[in-house]
Design an enzyme around this catalytic site. Structure first.
Site, short mmCIF file in Angstrom:
data_model
loop_
_atom_site.label_atom_id
_atom_site.label_comp_id
_atom_site.label_asym_id
_atom_site.label_seq_id
_atom_site.Cartn_x
_atom_site.Cartn_y
_atom_site.Cartn_z
N GLU A 140 -10.27 -81.12 55.05
CA GLU A 140 -10.70 -82.45 55.48
C GLU A 140 -12.00 -82.23 56.25
O GLU A 140 -11.99 -81.86 57.42
CB GLU A 140 -9.67 -83.13 56.39
CG GLU A 140 -10.11 -84.53 56.78
CD GLU A 140 -9.57 -85.01 58.12
OE1 GLU A 140 -9.46 -86.24 58.30
OE2 GLU A 140 -9.29 -84.18 59.00
N ASP A 174 -6.94 -79.96 58.81
CA ASP A 174 -7.42 -81.12 59.55
C ASP A 174 -8.73 -80.80 60.27
O ASP A 174 -8.90 -79.73 60.85
CB ASP A 174 -6.34 -81.51 60.57
CG ASP A 174 -6.65 -82.80 61.31
OD1 ASP A 174 -6.74 -83.84 60.65
OD2 ASP A 174 -6.79 -82.75 62.55
#
Length: 539
Positions: A268, A202
């Site tokens: 990401e 993330d």
């Protein structure tokens, strides 16, 4: 030589609280996922990516982690996680789990300790604490704004400020601190030893910050949204994409590669485009990175063609496998992005079919195989902290899946008949009665059966084909591309040609055998808002 499993895999993203509820409390859980892994194997995916299920206050639905090495009780136990991993592997499914290294929860023991400690202490150094500006330190250290709205700094009782690029209960970690580096090595090892096959990282572009004011043109407000900054032509985003992140990922890659089974990690990383993304997929860093350019493309032949060409050109020198994605838990579902009603569904299926023919891997988001649209929830139902910005939040793409039945909760909660289930944490529209798994299962023209057929066609014709893509001449509004090297007895000696009609008129098709289509069987010209795969003779 066989390629690593992830290079051409189709991964299915699971948002745990909205996938399946095994105990009737209205929240999905790990046992619910395990109970439905057979459905995913039959769908034809190769891997599952599970969003965070770790111990958390759930203020950002698990992306605020308090303990990275345990399971939150709302989702189950570590034994449930082990059982899920084991069952997935029995079915031939790889397991990717989410890792959140940019920040912790304010409930994490480290941050609790930091608040109780003095400025300049070891505990505070694990996070980004700074003195404020102004005569009495009453102004934040920089002009940065949080992604969720408001200042990116919060002041504590002793007068110092801490950084949070997201919600104020998600304090950013200090990645210059060796304790932080060592802790995440332990976390990665913990899950690798439990058998996970990969990590989705993330905010991979956010670990290191250049702590200075953001410079913006006159008339524009500071923002920590990198995509917005770049779209506005404002290149200055000191909170994102700083060089220090790459050394971290080189170390992680060495650790992951030390385990057997082609373990992997996917980033990401929101960057201006594929060229900047290439830095994250160098040979000794990430195996893959999400290609959000495909997701952000408008419904147009020009936009799709540009993304295909720029992605493959940018990643070519690195030999990294591209990724393709149309929806996830942070964006409006692509069916709704493409319009309303059946036209939008036709476009969504057509874009999916074109995507599945491209080299590299694809990521699907739970529910897209059912054709679920975005749900526009009244404010009283919104739980996402982003909704407090007035932008509506992300809950509309997170509404629990409809599995069966004729009214909510549509089989989402599996409990004994004598016990009524709690209604799901977000309400399901009654109109979803025709979109349940049960309603679509075995129905020839349903979106569910389309996805099953498309994934089967991908295995037959697209896997192992040449990674080079030739963009073909096509009428205005039409995307057409060719891949050679089609394998298998059915495709050998022929090329795969894909035609996607985003235009206003039907378009003629090249000679060949149509082996997959996104809508009704095609006879003659290809209708608008449709796509086909054609096996054609080699030129």
């Amino acid at each position: 030589m066989d390629q690593p499993w992830w290079r051409e895999a189709v991964a299915y993203q699971i948002y745990p609280r909205s996938f399946a509820d095994s105990n009737g409390d209205g929240l999905g859980d790990l046992q619910g996922i395990t109970d439905h892994l057979g459905y995913l194997a039959a769908l034809g995916v190769d891997a599952i990516w599970i969003c965070p299920f770790y111990t958390s206050p759930q203020n950002d639905h698990g992306y605020d982690v308090a303990d990275y090495c345990d399971v939150d009780p709302i989702f189950g136990t570590l034994d449930d996680a082990d059982g899920l991993f084991a069952r997935a592997h029995e079915l031939g499914l790889k397991v990717i789990v989410d890792l959140v290294p940019n920040h912790t929860s304010s409930a994490h023991p480290w941050f609790v300790e930091a608040l109780a400690a003095a400025p300049g202490s070891r505990a505070r150094d694990r996070y980004i604490f700074r003195d404020g500006r102004g005569e009495n330190g009453e102004e934040p250290p920089t002009n940065w704004r949080s992604v969720f709205g408001g200042p990116a700094w919060t002041r504590v009782e002793d007068g110092q400020w801490y950084l949070h690029l997201f919600d104020d209960d998600q304090p950013d970690l200090n990645w210059h601190n060796p304790e932080v580096v060592a802790e995440f090595t332990k976390i990665l090892t913990f899950w690798l030893e439990r058998g996970v096959d990969g990590f989705r990282v993330d905010i991979a572009h956010g670990l290191f910050k250049d702590l200075r004011d953001q410079v913006v043109p006159e008339g524009l407000a500071p923002t920590s949204d990198a995509a917005v900054m770049y779209q506005r032509g404002v290149a200055d985003a000191p909170m994102w994409d700083n060089p220090g992140v790459h050394e971290v990922y080189r170390d992680w890659r060495k650790l992951i590669d030390s385990f057997d089974g082609d373990r992997m990690m996917v980033a990401e990383a929101w960057t201006p485009g594929p060229a900047e993304l290439r830095r994250y997929v160098r040979a000794d860093e990430f195996n893959q990175a999400f290609n959000f350019s495909w997701l952000q493309a408008q419904w147009s032949a020009e936009a799709f063609t540009e993304v295909i060409e720029s992605t493959l050109k940018a990643l070519g020198p690195s030999r990294a496998a591209p990724t393709w994605v149309l929806s996830n838990h942070d964006v409006v579902r692509h069916r709704s992005r493409y319009g309303d009603g059946l036209q939008a569904l036709h476009r969504a299926r057509a874009a999916t079919l074109a995507m599945l023919a491209l080299p590299g891997s694809a990521y699907l988001y739970q529910g897209e195989e059912l054709g679920l649209p975005q749900v526009y929830l009244p404010p009283e139902y919104q739980e996402d902290p982003w909704s407090e910005t007035g932008e509506g939040g992300r809950d509309g793409c997170r509404v629990p899946l409809p599995w069966s039945g004729f009214e909510p909760p549509f089989g989402f909660s599996q409990v004994p008949e004598e016990k009524l289930p709690t209604q799901p944490w977000l309400p399901q529209p009654a109109e979803w009665v025709d979109l349940t798994v049960a309603a679509q299962n075995g129905i020839k023209d349903s979106t569910l059966e389309f996805y099953r057929a498309a994934l089967g066609a991908r295995r037959t014709y697209a896997l192992g084909a040449d990674e080079d893509v030739e963009i073909l001449d096509a009428p205005e509004g039409v995307v057409s591309f060719r891949r050679g090297g089609v394998g298998g007895s059915e495709g050998a000696g022929r090329d795969l040609i894909v035609v996607l009609n985003c235009g206003m008129e039907p378009t003629p098709l090249p000679e060949g055998e149509i082996v997959m289509y996104s809508g009704d069987p095609v006879v003659g010209d290809l209708p608008t808002d449709a796509a086909v795969w054609i096996l054609a003779p080699v030129d």
